[in-house]
Design a protein around this motif. Structure first.
Motif, PDB file in Angstrom:
ATOM      1  N   ASP A   1    -112.273  18.080 -29.807  1.00 42.29           N
ATOM      2  CA  ASP A   1    -111.517  18.650 -30.923  1.00 42.29           C
ATOM      3  C   ASP A   1    -112.417  18.904 -32.118  1.00 42.29           C
ATOM      4  O   ASP A   1    -112.331  19.951 -32.765  1.00 42.29           O
ATOM      5  N   ARG A   2    -113.275  17.935 -32.445  1.00 45.96           N
ATOM      6  CA  ARG A   2    -114.188  18.093 -33.576  1.00 45.96           C
ATOM      7  C   ARG A   2    -115.125  19.268 -33.332  1.00 45.96           C
ATOM      8  O   ARG A   2    -115.387  20.079 -34.235  1.00 45.96           O
ATOM      9  N   PHE A   3    -115.639  19.387 -32.113  1.00 46.65           N
ATOM     10  CA  PHE A   3    -116.552  20.484 -31.795  1.00 46.65           C
ATOM     11  C   PHE A   3    -115.858  21.831 -31.982  1.00 46.65           C
ATOM     12  O   PHE A   3    -116.404  22.748 -32.613  1.00 46.65           O
ATOM     13  N   ARG A   4    -114.629  21.966 -31.459  1.00 46.34           N
ATOM     14  CA  ARG A   4    -113.918  23.244 -31.563  1.00 46.34           C
ATOM     15  C   ARG A   4    -113.610  23.588 -33.016  1.00 46.34           C
ATOM     16  O   ARG A   4    -113.768  24.737 -33.441  1.00 46.34           O
TER      17      ARG A   4
ATOM     18  N   ALA B   1    -115.347  26.718 -34.832  1.00 45.06           N
ATOM     19  CA  ALA B   1    -114.453  27.803 -35.249  1.00 45.06           C
ATOM     20  C   ALA B   1    -114.705  28.182 -36.706  1.00 45.06           C
ATOM     21  O   ALA B   1    -114.621  29.359 -37.076  1.00 45.06           O
ATOM     22  N   LYS B   2    -115.035  27.198 -37.522  1.00 48.58           N
ATOM     23  CA  LYS B   2    -115.360  27.491 -38.926  1.00 48.58           C
ATOM     24  C   LYS B   2    -116.641  28.308 -39.020  1.00 48.58           C
ATOM     25  O   LYS B   2    -116.748  29.235 -39.836  1.00 48.58           O
ATOM     26  N   VAL B   3    -117.619  27.953 -38.190  1.00 47.38           N
ATOM     27  CA  VAL B   3    -118.857  28.735 -38.170  1.00 47.38           C
ATOM     28  C   VAL B   3    -118.572  30.151 -37.709  1.00 47.38           C
ATOM     29  O   VAL B   3    -119.058  31.138 -38.282  1.00 47.38           O
ATOM     30  N   LEU B   4    -117.760  30.274 -36.650  1.00 45.07           N
ATOM     31  CA  LEU B   4    -117.429  31.592 -36.103  1.00 45.07           C
ATOM     32  C   LEU B   4    -116.776  32.478 -37.158  1.00 45.07           C
ATOM     33  O   LEU B   4    -117.100  33.673 -37.276  1.00 45.07           O
ATOM     34  N   ALA B   5    -115.884  31.899 -37.948  1.00 42.63           N
ATOM     35  CA  ALA B   5    -115.165  32.679 -38.964  1.00 42.63           C
ATOM     36  C   ALA B   5    -116.087  33.173 -40.067  1.00 42.63           C
ATOM     37  O   ALA B   5    -115.741  34.132 -40.780  1.00 42.63           O
TER      38      ALA B   5
ATOM     39  N   LEU C   1    -118.752  28.302 -28.067  1.00 42.98           N
ATOM     40  CA  LEU C   1    -117.372  27.820 -28.021  1.00 42.98           C
ATOM     41  C   LEU C   1    -116.801  27.908 -26.617  1.00 42.98           C
ATOM     42  O   LEU C   1    -116.023  27.054 -26.192  1.00 42.98           O
ATOM     43  N   ASP C   2    -117.205  28.918 -25.894  1.00 44.15           N
ATOM     44  CA  ASP C   2    -116.692  29.113 -24.539  1.00 44.15           C
ATOM     45  C   ASP C   2    -117.306  28.144 -23.531  1.00 44.15           C
ATOM     46  O   ASP C   2    -116.730  27.907 -22.462  1.00 44.15           O
TER      47      ASP C   2
ATOM     48  N   ALA D   1    -123.255  23.901 -24.694  1.00 46.02           N
ATOM     49  CA  ALA D   1    -123.613  24.061 -26.102  1.00 46.02           C
ATOM     50  C   ALA D   1    -124.004  22.729 -26.727  1.00 46.02           C
ATOM     51  O   ALA D   1    -124.991  22.640 -27.464  1.00 46.02           O
ATOM     52  N   ARG D   2    -123.231  21.675 -26.422  1.00 40.68           N
ATOM     53  CA  ARG D   2    -123.552  20.364 -26.990  1.00 40.68           C
ATOM     54  C   ARG D   2    -124.928  19.895 -26.540  1.00 40.68           C
ATOM     55  O   ARG D   2    -125.708  19.352 -27.333  1.00 40.68           O
ATOM     56  N   ALA D   3    -125.217  20.080 -25.263  1.00 39.27           N
ATOM     57  CA  ALA D   3    -126.533  19.678 -24.750  1.00 39.27           C
ATOM     58  C   ALA D   3    -127.642  20.488 -25.420  1.00 39.27           C
ATOM     59  O   ALA D   3    -128.695  19.941 -25.790  1.00 39.27           O
TER      60      ALA D   3
END
Length: 329
Positions: A100-103, A107-111, A125-126, A131-133
């Motif tokens: 949840d924290r990652f999404r 999402a804030k970065v994406l916006a 995000l997909d 991505a985390r790794a």
């Protein structure tokens, strides 16, 4: 134009829960920004001259994509100011960011991102596991190349800042200390008020307290964390940071050595962690009796404190010792 503020509201009982911390993540994020916009970080020019060529390009670009040269960057980079977290542990924490924290953060970065960069953020995000790794590997790679070589000098400045401000609390109270953090920070009606450019917010810190985090790399202003699950946090520029802060540790030893003598300078510089007399002697190549004599001189001068822990006596820098080391650096 209406002024914008973030007010960290504190109840009287919460004053004891204001604490200090150190954030390797915050330092790395602003190291990235310094490399992206060097003209705005003149105090980092000395550091950049010695490290820029060593920064791994692909890993740097992964971080730059998310951190950008200004504005928001993901809270998950800086949500754990502490004294104990190692860079390796910080990288592992990034591998295990809550879904949840990652999404939410991504999402804030994406916006706030457009064009090809937006497409790259969307791919992250997909594919959150990948991505985390990738983020964790890039974080550790850029850290090892750019920040690790100067972390000793950087950490000494952070500890010196905290030591001086802790002493100011004891002498003048929390409100007086808060007033000295930055010209954008004030103590008003039981709240820590931070002047902002874009938005206003009242953060209820009752029960959670507030973390104050000095920064050497982030010298351009104050930054805040206000959204759960992060504890309310205020990042502020550490005092005493000059353009020579990243100079080689040998130069600092030489400068202190001219004042204290080489042996005592070495002992004081290494005393950011508690050590026994035997450990001090082993680290400096001195006889135990000689090390004990130097420790006594430094303790009598108020630069070291000695505490008993079971059968051991441990020696560590005092706030005065931290301030002296920080000033030299």
């Amino acid at each position: 134009m209406d002024r914008k503020f973030v007010d960290f509201q504190l109840a009287p009982d919460d004053l004891t829960t204001i604490r200090f911390g150190v954030s390797p993540g915050h330092e790395l994020c602003h190291a990235v920004r310094a490399l992206l916009r060097p003209d705005e970080y003149p105090l980092q020019w000395g550091w950049m001259r010695t490290t820029r060529s060593a920064i791994p390009r692909e890993d740097f670009e992964v971080l730059a994509l998310l951190i950008r040269d200004e504005g928001y960057f993901p809270d998950f980079f800086t949500t754990t100011p502490t004294w104990e977290l190692t860079p390796e542990a910080e990288a592992e924490r990034l591998r295990d960011i809550d879904d949840d924290r990652f999404r939410v953060d991504m999402a804030k970065v994406l916006a706030r991102t457009g064009g090809a960069r937006r497409a790259a953020v969307q791919r992250m995000l997909d594919q959150p596991d990948r991505a985390r790794a990738m983020i964790a590997e890039a974080w550790l790679s850029v850290w090892n190349a750019g920040v690790a070589p100067v972390w000793t000098q950087l950490e000494r400045l952070l500890r010196a800042d905290i030591a001086v401000r802790s002493r100011r609390i004891a002498e003048s109270g929390i409100g007086a200390m808060i007033q000295t953090l930055h010209d954008r920070v004030a103590w008003t009606d039981g709240a820590v008020r931070v002047t902002m450019r874009i938005w206003s917010e009242v953060v209820d810190c009752r029960g959670s307290g507030l973390v104050l985090v000095p920064s050497v790399m982030g010298t351009t202003g104050c930054f805040v964390l206000t959204e759960p699950p992060a504890q309310p946090t205020l990042f502020y520029p550490a005092q005493g940071v000059s353009a020579t802060w990243a100079r080689d540790a040998a130069d600092a030893t030489s400068a202190l050595g001219a004042l204290l003598g080489p042996a005592r300078a070495r002992i004081l510089l290494d005393a950011h962690e508690p050590r026994t007399t035997s450990q001090v002697a082993g680290d400096t190549g001195l006889a135990i009796s000689t090390a004990s004599h130097h420790l006594t001189v430094l303790r009598d001068a108020g630069l070291l404190a000695s505490t008993r822990e079971g059968a051991r006596v441990l020696h560590r820098r005092t706030p005065l010792g931290e301030a002296m080391v920080g000033a030299v650096l």
